[in-house]
Design a protein around this motif. Structure first.
Motif, mmCIF file in Angstrom:
data_model
loop_
_atom_site.group_PDB
_atom_site.id
_atom_site.type_symbol
_atom_site.label_atom_id
_atom_site.label_comp_id
_atom_site.label_asym_id
_atom_site.label_seq_id
_atom_site.Cartn_x
_atom_site.Cartn_y
_atom_site.Cartn_z
ATOM 1 N N ASP A 1 0.833 -1.209 0.000
ATOM 2 C CA ASP A 1 0.000 0.000 0.000
ATOM 3 C C ASP A 1 0.868 1.260 0.000
ATOM 4 N N LEU A 2 1.950 1.235 -0.765
ATOM 5 C CA LEU A 2 2.896 2.343 -0.703
ATOM 6 C C LEU A 2 2.302 3.658 -1.208
ATOM 7 N N ASP A 3 1.244 3.588 -2.019
ATOM 8 C CA ASP A 3 0.594 4.813 -2.464
ATOM 9 C C ASP A 3 -0.173 5.494 -1.340
ATOM 10 N N ARG A 4 -0.391 4.784 -0.261
ATOM 11 C CA ARG A 4 -1.135 5.316 0.878
ATOM 12 C C ARG A 4 -0.245 6.059 1.870
ATOM 13 N N HIS A 5 1.037 5.746 1.878
ATOM 14 C CA HIS A 5 1.939 6.244 2.913
ATOM 15 C C HIS A 5 2.954 7.245 2.361
ATOM 16 N N GLN A 6 3.553 8.013 3.280
ATOM 17 C CA GLN A 6 4.641 8.918 2.957
ATOM 18 C C GLN A 6 5.857 8.503 3.785
ATOM 19 N N ILE A 7 6.974 8.274 3.119
ATOM 20 C CA ILE A 7 8.188 7.809 3.801
ATOM 21 C C ILE A 7 9.283 8.849 3.646
ATOM 22 N N ILE A 8 9.853 9.253 4.772
ATOM 23 C CA ILE A 8 10.961 10.198 4.770
ATOM 24 C C ILE A 8 12.206 9.455 5.245
ATOM 25 N N GLN A 9 13.142 9.267 4.332
ATOM 26 C CA GLN A 9 14.371 8.544 4.645
ATOM 27 C C GLN A 9 15.550 9.502 4.608
ATOM 28 N N LYS A 10 16.251 9.635 5.724
ATOM 29 C CA LYS A 10 17.464 10.444 5.793
ATOM 30 C C LYS A 10 18.682 9.523 5.877
ATOM 31 N N TRP A 11 19.853 10.102 6.060
ATOM 32 C CA TRP A 11 21.093 9.354 6.033
ATOM 33 C C TRP A 11 21.687 9.237 7.439
ATOM 34 N N ARG A 12 22.539 8.251 7.598
ATOM 35 C CA ARG A 12 23.268 8.104 8.856
ATOM 36 C C ARG A 12 24.378 9.144 8.909
ATOM 37 N N THR A 13 24.426 9.883 9.997
ATOM 38 C CA THR A 13 25.408 10.961 10.105
ATOM 39 C C THR A 13 26.691 10.521 10.792
#
Length: 388
Positions: free
Chosen positions: A327-339
């Motif tokens: 159901d990826l069209d239903r969700h919003q994913i914010i992926q950042k990087w390891r600092t």
């Protein structure tokens, strides 16, 4: 007695036992009617066990008449008791304290097949073996107890799999399971739904209210978004619409964090729900939300399971392995990087991890708006509240 000493003694004892084990079951039995009793082990966190439910469904499809027992964390049992693919649940308390008693109890049940979908070592694999099951499967299978598994020869590691659900489905396939999708199974009972409705009424949260869930706590500090940013986001959402309520979810252990955020928000339209609803009420609670903002947590998976849109915040972990899997069209994913290099993950020394600090309030707010604007119709057909 130290943990490592217990582990070494267990390893030595099981090597001796395995040497004299003369069982040679025919692999052709897998998928057939002679498999009558199945032990499924998924005894870690809520999200981990939710991700195991597609694999359990795979086993049910292959063994429609088998008795399937799920060994899981004791506190999570009410959430899985009504799963239609499970006949029985057994509590797992962890560690060595009740290990021998549990092993004896499992052995007396005469299992034919044991699958470890997600379990802590060094207990999980020895328990599967000591259950007496002819067949025992686990992936990854690169730990020192792999000699007890039916699939011990070809070594596979976590890196060989994509999403956690796929890893569990791969275990089910080894055990004769049939093809199924990634959809997780969770059941909301009418009794739990009515208790949740009563809680909402007691707080004057009407049917017209829009519930926006915040899951601020996480199993590790490295997966938490700062409390101040949750508070700032809440203030914006509350100012935008007088029907909006903020629901701060979580466990009892996370209640202090939720109360801190509520204090920062300083509004009458905030419900600190952390530690309050029973675990069996959680599907109804998350199903009532219009959207949930969460890091990589069990509640995030629960929201996905009840088809509530999530704004999933990732940095240390990779959403492709532990984020929403369908159901990826239903969700919003914010992926950042390891600092940090190396990343200490569970041993993160920061109170507020810099990698999660890279997620701004603006982009989370924008993600929520995106869900509201694009998924308005879905909200009305899945039991969620009206849009913001």
């Amino acid at each position: 007695m130290g943990t490592h000493l217990r582990e070494n003694l267990l390893l030595a004892a099981l090597k001796i036992v395995r040497r004299f084990d003369r069982r040679q079951p025919e692999m052709a039995r897998l998928g057939g009617p002679t498999i009558k009793k199945i032990l499924a082990i998924s005894c870690t966190a809520i999200g981990d066990t939710l991700m195991s439910t597609p694999a359990i469904r795979s086993l049910r499809l292959a063994y429609p008449n088998a008795h399937i027992t799920l060994l899981l964390n004791r506190t999570h049992i009410p959430l899985f008791t009504n799963n239609p693919d499970i006949n029985e649940t057994l509590p797992y308390d962890g560690g060595y304290k009740r290990f021998l008693r549990l092993a004896v109890g499992l052995h007396r049940r005469h299992f034919d097949l044991a699958v470890i979908l997600h379990g802590n070592e060094p207990q999980a694999t020895p328990l599967a073996y000591l259950s007496g099951a002819d067949f025992r499967f686990k992936l990854p299978n690169n730990n020192q107890f792999r000699f007890l598994l039916s699939n011990h020869e070809t070594i596979q590691r976590w890196e060989d799999f994509g999403h956690g659900i796929e890893q569990r489905l791969a275990v089910a396939v080894l055990a004769g399971g049939r093809a199924t999708d990634r959809t997780m199974t969770v059941v909301t009972t009418e009794q739990a739904r009515q208790r949740l409705l009563a809680r909402l009424e007691n707080r004057n949260i009407t049917e017209e209210a829009t519930l926006v869930g915040f899951q601020a706590g996480a199993s590790t500090v490295s997966r938490r978004w700062p409390a101040e940013r949750f508070a700032e986001l809440a203030k914006r959402l509350l100012a935008d619409n007088e029907r909006t309520w903020i629901v701060l979810s979580g466990s009892r252990n996370e209640r202090a964090l939720a109360e801190k955020i509520a204090t920062l928000i300083d509004s009458s339209r905030v419900w600190v729900a952390a530690g309050e609803p029973g675990i069996d009420e959680l599907p109804a609670l998350f199903g009532r939300m219009r959207v949930l903002v969460s890091g990589d947590t069990g509640p995030m998976h629960l929201a996905v399971a009840v088809r509530t849109p999530v704004v999933a915040l990732f940095a240390v972990s990779d959403w492709r392995r532990s984020g929403p899997a369908y159901d990826l069209d239903r969700h919003q994913i914010i992926q950042k990087w390891r600092t940090c290099s190396p990343c200490l993950s569970k041993r993160c020394p920061y109170t507020e991890p810099p990698c999660m600090n890279n997620i701004s309030v603006d982009e989370v707010e924008e993600a929520i708006r995106e869900i509201v604007l694009q998924k308005r119709g879905n909200a009305l057909t899945t039991g969620n509240g009206p849009s913001v």
